[in-house]
Design an enzyme around this catalytic site. Sequence first.
Site, PDB file in Angstrom:
ATOM      1  N   HIS A  42     -44.748 -22.080 -96.172  1.00 59.09           N
ATOM      2  CA  HIS A  42     -43.322 -22.169 -95.882  1.00 59.09           C
ATOM      3  C   HIS A  42     -42.214 -21.439 -97.673  1.00 59.09           C
ATOM      4  O   HIS A  42     -42.813 -21.701 -98.181  1.00 59.09           O
ATOM      5  CB  HIS A  42     -42.150 -23.412 -96.435  1.00 59.09           C
ATOM      6  N   GLU A  69     -43.069 -21.007 -92.120  1.00 63.10           N
ATOM      7  CA  GLU A  69     -42.018 -22.090 -91.821  1.00 63.10           C
ATOM      8  C   GLU A  69     -40.488 -20.557 -92.877  1.00 63.10           C
ATOM      9  O   GLU A  69     -40.982 -20.387 -94.069  1.00 63.10           O
ATOM     10  CB  GLU A  69     -41.734 -23.458 -93.013  1.00 63.10           C
ATOM     11  N   HIS A 213     -43.125 -33.729 -90.532  1.00 63.17           N
ATOM     12  CA  HIS A 213     -42.644 -34.417 -91.725  1.00 63.17           C
ATOM     13  C   HIS A 213     -42.702 -35.763 -92.367  1.00 63.17           C
ATOM     14  O   HIS A 213     -41.657 -36.890 -92.237  1.00 63.17           O
ATOM     15  CB  HIS A 213     -41.156 -33.791 -91.939  1.00 63.17           C
TER      16      HIS A 213
END
Length: 265
Positions: A42, A69, A213
């Site tokens: 990310h 991400e 997540h």
Amino acid sequence: MKLGVNIDHIAVLREARKINDPDPIEALPIVKRAGADQITIHLREDRRHINDFDAKRIIEYSSLPVNMECSIDPDIIDIVAQLKPHRATLVPEKREEVTTEGGLDVIGQYERISDAIEKLKANEIDVSLFIDPDIEIIAACADTGADMVELHTGEYANIYAMLYSNLSKTPHSIKSLELSRKELQEKLSIAIGDLENAAIYAAKSGLLVAAGHGLNYQNVGTIAAMANIIELNIGQSIIARSIWDGLFEAVRKMKEIIDEAGHCH
């Protein structure tokens, strides 16, 4: 089912001392040998863990596909378009959050998201949208030109932790979920149903379906057993386990649990 290993938390440990060790790049061959199918990173706007230097090297050196991400900020999208990972997963981002707190507002941000997707796809980058398991949102996703959705499993993971771990007895207890066991069990059933229904609807809409997540060694089995989900992205729990077991064994064990759950459905 594919496993994407998010290696952000190796960079979190490095940034705790603002030095160059541990280097996330060293994880790549270990994660691959352990059976992972993808590397996930990310690149946040504030560069709190993975930075541009990391991202460039990881994409260049990883023999596994890289799933990057990122937010829909135009400057970030430009960087991702230049770096050309295998896939970009668009996520919402707030600077003050500890981790991504919810799914993309695909309906409210439809134009900006569509523009970002167009730019990425022009650079031959597949696009996934990180969303809450909501049918209306999925319908909007199908119209944006995205290839995939990643269902946000955070609510499920939080309820599971409050129900089946000692989280409620620690300083990190989730106040909004300090409920009776019966209420938590009902909420967990609803959360699982929402994820299952969302996965079915997304697949019927022509979208590939991932999930992630808050997934860990205890709660991943239920999600891995869902027929329409083809990929899980997991980071913190694997990197945390690697402190005790080493990175190879941490990844291998997660892949084993996922494979076993997949054979059960």
